[in-house]
Design an enzyme around this catalytic site. Structure first.
Site, PDB file in Angstrom:
ATOM      1  N   ARG A   1       0.869  -1.298   0.018  1.00  0.00           N
ATOM      2  CA  ARG A   1       0.057   0.163  -0.127  1.00  0.00           C
ATOM      3  C   ARG A   1       0.845   1.169   0.130  1.00  0.00           C
ATOM      4  O   ARG A   1       0.440   2.434   0.253  1.00  0.00           O
ATOM      5  CB  ARG A   1      -1.131   0.054   1.188  1.00  0.00           C
ATOM      6  CG  ARG A   1      -2.078  -1.216   1.128  1.00  0.00           C
ATOM      7  CD  ARG A   1      -2.911  -0.941   2.125  1.00  0.00           C
ATOM      8  NE  ARG A   1      -4.193  -2.091   1.936  1.00  0.00           N
ATOM      9  CZ  ARG A   1      -4.259  -3.003   2.831  1.00  0.00           C
ATOM     10  NH1 ARG A   1      -3.239  -3.125   3.816  1.00  0.00           N
ATOM     11  NH2 ARG A   1      -5.204  -4.058   2.531  1.00  0.00           N
TER      12      ARG A   1
ATOM     13  N   LYS B   1       3.821  11.243 -11.704  1.00  0.00           N
ATOM     14  CA  LYS B   1       3.061  10.292 -12.553  1.00  0.00           C
ATOM     15  C   LYS B   1       3.690   9.083 -12.595  1.00  0.00           C
ATOM     16  O   LYS B   1       4.814   8.891 -12.914  1.00  0.00           O
ATOM     17  CB  LYS B   1       2.739  10.917 -13.901  1.00  0.00           C
ATOM     18  CG  LYS B   1       1.696  11.786 -14.141  1.00  0.00           C
ATOM     19  CD  LYS B   1       1.481  12.355 -15.605  1.00  0.00           C
ATOM     20  CE  LYS B   1       0.280  13.096 -15.803  1.00  0.00           C
ATOM     21  NZ  LYS B   1       0.224  13.418 -17.359  1.00  0.00           N
TER      22      LYS B   1
ATOM     23  N   GLU C   1      11.294  16.538 -25.499  1.00  0.00           N
ATOM     24  CA  GLU C   1      10.663  17.073 -24.336  1.00  0.00           C
ATOM     25  C   GLU C   1      10.827  18.601 -23.835  1.00  0.00           C
ATOM     26  O   GLU C   1      10.239  19.386 -23.179  1.00  0.00           O
ATOM     27  CB  GLU C   1      10.757  15.842 -23.281  1.00  0.00           C
ATOM     28  CG  GLU C   1      10.027  14.821 -23.497  1.00  0.00           C
ATOM     29  CD  GLU C   1       8.224  14.781 -23.240  1.00  0.00           C
ATOM     30  OE1 GLU C   1       7.930  15.968 -22.855  1.00  0.00           O
ATOM     31  OE2 GLU C   1       7.799  13.832 -23.518  1.00  0.00           O
TER      32      GLU C   1
ATOM     33  N   LYS D   1       7.827  23.015 -14.972  1.00  0.00           N
ATOM     34  CA  LYS D   1       6.981  21.761 -14.787  1.00  0.00           C
ATOM     35  C   LYS D   1       6.580  21.821 -13.084  1.00  0.00           C
ATOM     36  O   LYS D   1       5.568  21.643 -12.869  1.00  0.00           O
ATOM     37  CB  LYS D   1       7.863  20.371 -15.102  1.00  0.00           C
ATOM     38  CG  LYS D   1       6.533  19.333 -14.682  1.00  0.00           C
ATOM     39  CD  LYS D   1       7.041  17.931 -15.339  1.00  0.00           C
ATOM     40  CE  LYS D   1       6.152  16.971 -14.987  1.00  0.00           C
ATOM     41  NZ  LYS D   1       6.534  15.565 -15.615  1.00  0.00           N
TER      42      LYS D   1
ATOM     43  N   GLU E   1      -3.479  16.852 -12.323  1.00  0.00           N
ATOM     44  CA  GLU E   1      -3.886  16.984 -13.776  1.00  0.00           C
ATOM     45  C   GLU E   1      -5.494  17.143 -13.790  1.00  0.00           C
ATOM     46  O   GLU E   1      -5.920  16.477 -14.684  1.00  0.00           O
ATOM     47  CB  GLU E   1      -3.427  15.609 -14.664  1.00  0.00           C
ATOM     48  CG  GLU E   1      -3.309  16.056 -16.239  1.00  0.00           C
ATOM     49  CD  GLU E   1      -2.678  15.036 -16.670  1.00  0.00           C
ATOM     50  OE1 GLU E   1      -1.801  15.150 -17.578  1.00  0.00           O
ATOM     51  OE2 GLU E   1      -3.129  13.810 -16.543  1.00  0.00           O
TER      52      GLU E   1
ATOM     53  N   ARG F   1      -2.296  21.202 -15.643  1.00  0.00           N
ATOM     54  CA  ARG F   1      -1.169  20.331 -15.878  1.00  0.00           C
ATOM     55  C   ARG F   1      -1.449  19.539 -17.395  1.00  0.00           C
ATOM     56  O   ARG F   1      -0.411  18.860 -17.988  1.00  0.00           O
ATOM     57  CB  ARG F   1      -1.116  19.241 -14.922  1.00  0.00           C
ATOM     58  CG  ARG F   1       0.111  18.162 -15.074  1.00  0.00           C
ATOM     59  CD  ARG F   1       0.403  17.691 -13.733  1.00  0.00           C
ATOM     60  NE  ARG F   1       1.432  16.804 -13.924  1.00  0.00           N
ATOM     61  CZ  ARG F   1       1.978  15.956 -12.943  1.00  0.00           C
ATOM     62  NH1 ARG F   1       1.197  15.982 -11.734  1.00  0.00           N
ATOM     63  NH2 ARG F   1       2.950  15.074 -13.168  1.00  0.00           N
TER      64      ARG F   1
ATOM     65  N   ASN G   1       0.708  17.923 -22.093  1.00  0.00           N
ATOM     66  CA  ASN G   1       0.340  16.812 -22.627  1.00  0.00           C
ATOM     67  C   ASN G   1       0.761  17.243 -24.501  1.00  0.00           C
ATOM     68  O   ASN G   1       0.328  16.507 -25.408  1.00  0.00           O
ATOM     69  CB  ASN G   1      -0.903  16.186 -22.870  1.00  0.00           C
ATOM     70  CG  ASN G   1      -1.034  15.418 -21.472  1.00  0.00           C
ATOM     71  OD1 ASN G   1      -0.121  14.764 -21.009  1.00  0.00           O
ATOM     72  ND2 ASN G   1      -2.164  15.757 -20.874  1.00  0.00           N
TER      73      ASN G   1
ATOM     74  N   HIS H   1       1.397  14.820 -27.248  1.00  0.00           N
ATOM     75  CA  HIS H   1       1.499  13.436 -26.555  1.00  0.00           C
ATOM     76  C   HIS H   1       0.215  12.447 -27.086  1.00  0.00           C
ATOM     77  O   HIS H   1       0.481  11.433 -27.317  1.00  0.00           O
ATOM     78  CB  HIS H   1       1.618  13.683 -25.122  1.00  0.00           C
ATOM     79  CG  HIS H   1       2.937  13.888 -24.462  1.00  0.00           C
ATOM     80  ND1 HIS H   1       3.479  15.012 -24.681  1.00  0.00           N
ATOM     81  CD2 HIS H   1       3.702  12.958 -23.718  1.00  0.00           C
ATOM     82  CE1 HIS H   1       4.775  15.047 -24.033  1.00  0.00           C
ATOM     83  NE2 HIS H   1       4.955  13.763 -23.464  1.00  0.00           N
TER      84      HIS H   1
ATOM     85  N   HIS I   1       1.500   9.231 -28.969  1.00  0.00           N
ATOM     86  CA  HIS I   1       1.498   8.096 -28.241  1.00  0.00           C
ATOM     87  C   HIS I   1       0.770   7.247 -29.256  1.00  0.00           C
ATOM     88  O   HIS I   1       1.312   5.941 -29.064  1.00  0.00           O
ATOM     89  CB  HIS I   1       0.703   8.127 -26.903  1.00  0.00           C
ATOM     90  CG  HIS I   1       1.022   8.676 -25.713  1.00  0.00           C
ATOM     91  ND1 HIS I   1       0.441   8.925 -24.446  1.00  0.00           N
ATOM     92  CD2 HIS I   1       2.330   8.633 -25.391  1.00  0.00           C
ATOM     93  CE1 HIS I   1       1.119   9.349 -23.504  1.00  0.00           C
ATOM     94  NE2 HIS I   1       2.517   9.222 -23.885  1.00  0.00           N
TER      95      HIS I   1
ATOM     96  N   HIS J   1       9.698   7.676 -27.803  1.00  0.00           N
ATOM     97  CA  HIS J   1       8.569   8.485 -27.126  1.00  0.00           C
ATOM     98  C   HIS J   1       9.087   9.805 -27.861  1.00  0.00           C
ATOM     99  O   HIS J   1       8.159  10.595 -28.164  1.00  0.00           O
ATOM    100  CB  HIS J   1       8.708   8.248 -25.540  1.00  0.00           C
ATOM    101  CG  HIS J   1       7.851   9.351 -24.981  1.00  0.00           C
ATOM    102  ND1 HIS J   1       6.323   9.253 -25.140  1.00  0.00           N
ATOM    103  CD2 HIS J   1       8.145  10.459 -24.402  1.00  0.00           C
ATOM    104  CE1 HIS J   1       5.930  10.215 -24.504  1.00  0.00           C
ATOM    105  NE2 HIS J   1       6.768  11.029 -23.925  1.00  0.00           N
TER     106      HIS J   1
END
Length: 358
Positions: A119, A141, A183, A221, A231, A235, A239, A242, A246, A258
């Site tokens: 957990r 993330k 990026e 960032k 997000e 935020r 993307n 992206h 993706h 990527h």
């Protein structure tokens, strides 16, 4: 040493300095309370695992290494489960710490392991790629891929700290280094014309500007994540490129990396925004030129239909609508929620125009 503070629900620091990994022991000792498991891939492990184990031993921290295969295939439920079973069999507990030593795949995988083992346990990000340093190691993330799409399983889990040594970028393959450049250019297009202009002189692995560029990107960032950790709104700007990127990764079976895919995604959006008179043609051309100067692609051979099939399953879509990032000018972008089918028109316009201007 440069320090950037990340002010989320759990605040932590990003430390950036060339040669940092050579003297990382005292920093690790300050953060780690129990044992440490260093998660890495085979390539990075061969280069740096012994160094980090030595630093742990000298700091009187019991440490071990777990290696996975390099590449996106390791961001799977199968590999994730194998790591959990190893940790359980070797008596790791919640008070121990996982160290993600590697690029974006290792950071995502390690973060999700840390978020879920017993957990939740602590973890430290030690990015060894430019892409991970400027983007995926910061902000919490974590994710795994499914057969149906990328990053469809994940959690938000902030690390104890991020330790970045730009010296290790010299060991990167040229293509992988360019992923991180893409990026980094993204942050310039989103927020910072001056940062964007730095890439008009192509960035290299030995570049003296690396530490400065990583700091600038991380600061941008950090500001966004502090305002929107989970997000919900702002935020989503991060993307940019992206959603299309993706889909290109998936369509290629991850043969297109990527950052290269994101570069194409940004180029497509720049062209579509220009065609819609949102972005000036001169700024569209600047974006394409900077990407090309840094050995990044600006077009794809995949059809709109193939790309849209993957976009339909993207986590940024709710099946009917999708939030996209429009480029207004270099240094200023905006979010727009549109019907999913309307986004197909953007892709059609962007791909057609990219081919016309390539």
């Amino acid at each position: 040493m440069t320090k950037v503070q990340i002010n989320t629900g759990f605040s932590y620091s990003v430390l950036i300095e060339k040669g940092l990994f050579q003297k990382i022991g005292p920093l690790l000792k300050n953060e780690i309370k129990g044992k440490a498991l260093v998660l890495t891939d085979e390539r990075v492990g061969n280069l740096y695992a012994d160094l980090i184990l030595k630093q742990l031993k000298e700091s009187e921290i019991q440490g071990d290494i777990y290696r996975v295969k390099e590449g996106e295939d390791s961001k799977s439920l199968c590999v994730y489960g194998e790591i959990l079973e190893y940790m359980a069999a070797n008596n790791y507990h919640r008070n121990d710490t996982l160290i993600s030593l590697g690029g974006g795949v290792i950071g995502d995988l390690g973060g999700f392991v840390a978020a879920t083992f017993q957990r939740g346990m602590e973890y430290i990000q030690m990015p060894t790629s430019l892409l991970a340093a400027v983007d995926s190691s910061v902000g919490g993330k974590t994710a795994l891929n499914l057969r149906e799409g990328k990053n469809l399983v994940g959690a938000f889990k902030q690390p104890l700290a991020v330790y970045c040594d730009p010296e290790v970028f010299k060991s990167m393959e040229r293509e992988r280094f360019a992923d991180g450049v893409a990026e980094s250019i993204k942050y310039g297009i989103l927020f910072d014309r001056d940062l964007f202009n730095l890439f008009k002189s192509p960035l290299t692995k030995e570049d003296e500007r690396l530490e400065e560029l990583v700091e600038k990107a991380v600061k941008h960032k950090a500001e966004v994540v502090a305002r929107d950790e989970f997000e919900k709104d702002e935020r989503k700007l991060l993307n940019l490129g992206h959603t299309i990127g993706h889909s290109i990764e998936r369509a290629s079976g991850f043969k297109i990396t990527h950052g290269h895919a994101v570069a194409i995604g940004m180029a497509v959006m720049a062209k579509a925004c220009s065609k819609r008179q949102i972005l000036k043609e001169t700024e569209r051309d600047e974006i394409l030129e900077v990407l090309k100067k840094n050995d990044l692609p600006t077009d794809t051979s995949f059809s709109v239909e193939v790309l849209f099939e993957h976009i339909y399953k993207d986590k940024k879509s709710d099946g009917k609508n999708i939030t996209i990032v429009e480029i207004e000018e270099i240094g200023k972008c905006r979010l727009k929620k549109i019907p999913l089918l309307s986004f197909k028109e953007y892709i059609e316009e962007g791909i057609d125009d990219c081919r016309d201007c390539s």
